[in-house]
Design a protein around this motif. Structure first.
Motif, PDB file in Angstrom:
ATOM      1  N   VAL A   1      30.033  36.983  35.739  1.00 33.83           N
ATOM      2  CA  VAL A   1      31.420  37.302  36.103  1.00 33.83           C
ATOM      3  C   VAL A   1      31.900  36.294  37.149  1.00 33.83           C
ATOM      4  N   SER A   2      33.215  36.049  37.136  1.00 31.18           N
ATOM      5  CA  SER A   2      33.782  35.054  38.058  1.00 31.18           C
ATOM      6  C   SER A   2      34.079  35.641  39.427  1.00 31.18           C
ATOM      7  N   GLY A   3      34.222  36.966  39.481  1.00 30.88           N
ATOM      8  CA  GLY A   3      34.514  37.592  40.766  1.00 30.88           C
ATOM      9  C   GLY A   3      33.980  39.013  40.814  1.00 30.88           C
ATOM     10  N   TYR A   4      33.604  39.455  41.996  1.00 29.22           N
ATOM     11  CA  TYR A   4      33.168  40.846  42.201  1.00 29.22           C
ATOM     12  C   TYR A   4      33.784  41.259  43.529  1.00 29.22           C
ATOM     13  N   LEU A   5      34.857  42.051  43.437  1.00 30.45           N
ATOM     14  CA  LEU A   5      35.622  42.414  44.634  1.00 30.45           C
ATOM     15  C   LEU A   5      35.637  43.920  44.814  1.00 30.45           C
ATOM     16  N   LEU A   6      35.815  44.340  46.051  1.00 29.41           N
ATOM     17  CA  LEU A   6      35.854  45.775  46.333  1.00 29.41           C
ATOM     18  C   LEU A   6      37.305  46.246  46.431  1.00 29.41           C
ATOM     19  N   LYS A   7      37.531  47.490  45.964  1.00 30.92           N
ATOM     20  CA  LYS A   7      38.903  48.006  45.897  1.00 30.92           C
ATOM     21  C   LYS A   7      39.550  48.161  47.264  1.00 30.92           C
ATOM     22  N   ASP A   8      38.748  48.240  48.316  1.00 29.23           N
ATOM     23  CA  ASP A   8      39.390  48.416  49.618  1.00 29.23           C
ATOM     24  C   ASP A   8      39.799  47.084  50.259  1.00 29.23           C
ATOM     25  N   SER A   9      39.684  45.979  49.498  1.00 26.84           N
ATOM     26  CA  SER A   9      40.162  44.681  50.017  1.00 26.84           C
ATOM     27  C   SER A   9      41.695  44.702  50.017  1.00 26.84           C
TER      28      SER A   9
ATOM     29  N   ARG B   1      36.218  28.403  40.601  1.00 33.16           N
ATOM     30  CA  ARG B   1      35.237  28.886  41.575  1.00 33.16           C
ATOM     31  C   ARG B   1      34.935  30.361  41.323  1.00 33.16           C
ATOM     32  N   ARG B   2      33.844  30.824  41.938  1.00 36.11           N
ATOM     33  CA  ARG B   2      33.488  32.250  41.851  1.00 36.11           C
ATOM     34  C   ARG B   2      33.730  32.896  43.204  1.00 36.11           C
ATOM     35  N   ILE B   3      34.096  34.174  43.183  1.00 36.76           N
ATOM     36  CA  ILE B   3      34.331  34.878  44.446  1.00 36.76           C
ATOM     37  C   ILE B   3      33.597  36.212  44.441  1.00 36.76           C
ATOM     38  N   TYR B   4      32.731  36.398  45.424  1.00 38.15           N
ATOM     39  CA  TYR B   4      32.013  37.672  45.563  1.00 38.15           C
ATOM     40  C   TYR B   4      32.328  38.239  46.953  1.00 38.15           C
ATOM     41  N   ALA B   5      32.576  39.541  47.024  1.00 41.27           N
ATOM     42  CA  ALA B   5      32.826  40.183  48.322  1.00 41.27           C
ATOM     43  C   ALA B   5      31.645  39.900  49.248  1.00 41.27           C
ATOM     44  N   PRO B   6      31.899  39.446  50.478  1.00 41.40           N
ATOM     45  CA  PRO B   6      30.810  39.032  51.374  1.00 41.40           C
ATOM     46  C   PRO B   6      29.762  40.123  51.603  1.00 41.40           C
ATOM     47  N   GLU B   7      30.223  41.400  51.687  1.00 43.36           N
ATOM     48  CA  GLU B   7      29.246  42.473  51.951  1.00 43.36           C
ATOM     49  C   GLU B   7      28.237  42.622  50.814  1.00 43.36           C
ATOM     50  N   LEU B   8      28.651  42.223  49.600  1.00 41.26           N
ATOM     51  CA  LEU B   8      27.733  42.309  48.458  1.00 41.26           C
ATOM     52  C   LEU B   8      26.623  41.280  48.564  1.00 41.26           C
TER      53      LEU B   8
ATOM     54  N   THR C   1      34.795  50.257  43.581  1.00 39.70           N
ATOM     55  CA  THR C   1      34.501  50.856  44.893  1.00 39.70           C
ATOM     56  C   THR C   1      33.005  50.796  45.149  1.00 39.70           C
ATOM     57  N   PHE C   2      32.222  50.431  44.119  1.00 41.95           N
ATOM     58  CA  PHE C   2      30.766  50.527  44.240  1.00 41.95           C
ATOM     59  C   PHE C   2      30.116  49.227  44.684  1.00 41.95           C
ATOM     60  N   ALA C   3      29.675  49.216  45.929  1.00 39.01           N
ATOM     61  CA  ALA C   3      28.975  48.037  46.449  1.00 39.01           C
ATOM     62  C   ALA C   3      27.482  48.242  46.244  1.00 39.01           C
TER      63      ALA C   3
END
Length: 199
Positions: free
Chosen positions: A96-104, A120-127, A81-83
């Motif tokens: 890390v390969s991904g950093y996602l937010l729980k509200d996705s 591929r790597r995936i990071y939440a856009p807001e981050l 939950t921590f952006a």
């Protein structure tokens, strides 16, 4: 079949995540952990493809565990939950390969796992936006000073530890307060913490 270990200290969320991913035809949750220490043990035991971790967990945080898995074939996804930009920075350094937010949305998680399995790597856009907006303004020396302040050291102790004069330390402290836009040491520490900049 993509084998997955999940680490999450909230039991209900751990169960829900496990059930959701088990519904995917190409995924199997092989282990569930309540903290980073248990997650590492499960990764060593099952050698999964993916380990999904929360950040703030008892015993060992998700970021601490991710740093220990840096040379492991298991890909780490941080789900939190921590952006906070400081956390994101640490996660990137831990590769890390991904950093996602729980509200996705939940389907995003399964799709992200497949994309990550493709290399591929995936990071939440807001981050990503936040990482650029919230660069830590302190120099390496100023970071050392604030870390010692957070350890409860006074000006004299900081001076002797860093081989500086007390006057120089006072100058550093006033620059730190100025850069962080706060009026005292306590506020400086809490602002620094809030941004996730303590390593």
């Amino acid at each position: 079949m993509i084998q997955i270990v999940i680490a999450e200290d909230q039991r209900m969320l751990l169960g829900a995540l496990g059930s959701l991913l088990d519904l995917e035809e190409d995924m199997e949750v092989v282990g569930k952990a309540r903290n980073g220490e248990e997650a590492l043990a499960l990764v060593r035991q099952y050698d999964p493809d993916i380990c999904i971790m929360d950040i703030e967990m008892p015993v060992k945080s998700g970021l601490d565990a991710a740093e220990e898995l840096i040379d492991h074939s298991c890909k780490v996804i941080i789900l939190t939950t921590f952006a906070r930009p400081g956390y994101f920075e640490r996660a990137r350094k831990a590769e890390v390969s991904g950093y996602l937010l729980k509200d996705s949305p939940s389907e995003d998680l399964a799709n992200s796992i497949r994309t990550i399995m493709d290399g591929r790597r995936i990071y939440a856009p807001e981050l990503i936006d936040m990482a650029f907006e919230n660069e830590n303004p302190l120099t390496e020396r100023e970071k050392q000073v604030i870390a010692l302040i957070a350890d409860g050291k006074n000006t004299k102790e900081i001076a002797s530890e860093l081989f500086l004069t007390t006057g120089t330390v006072r100058n550093y402290i006033s620059v730190i307060l100025d850069k962080l836009d706060v009026s005292n040491r306590i506020e400086a520490i809490s602002r620094f913490k809030e941004k996730g900049w303590f390593k």
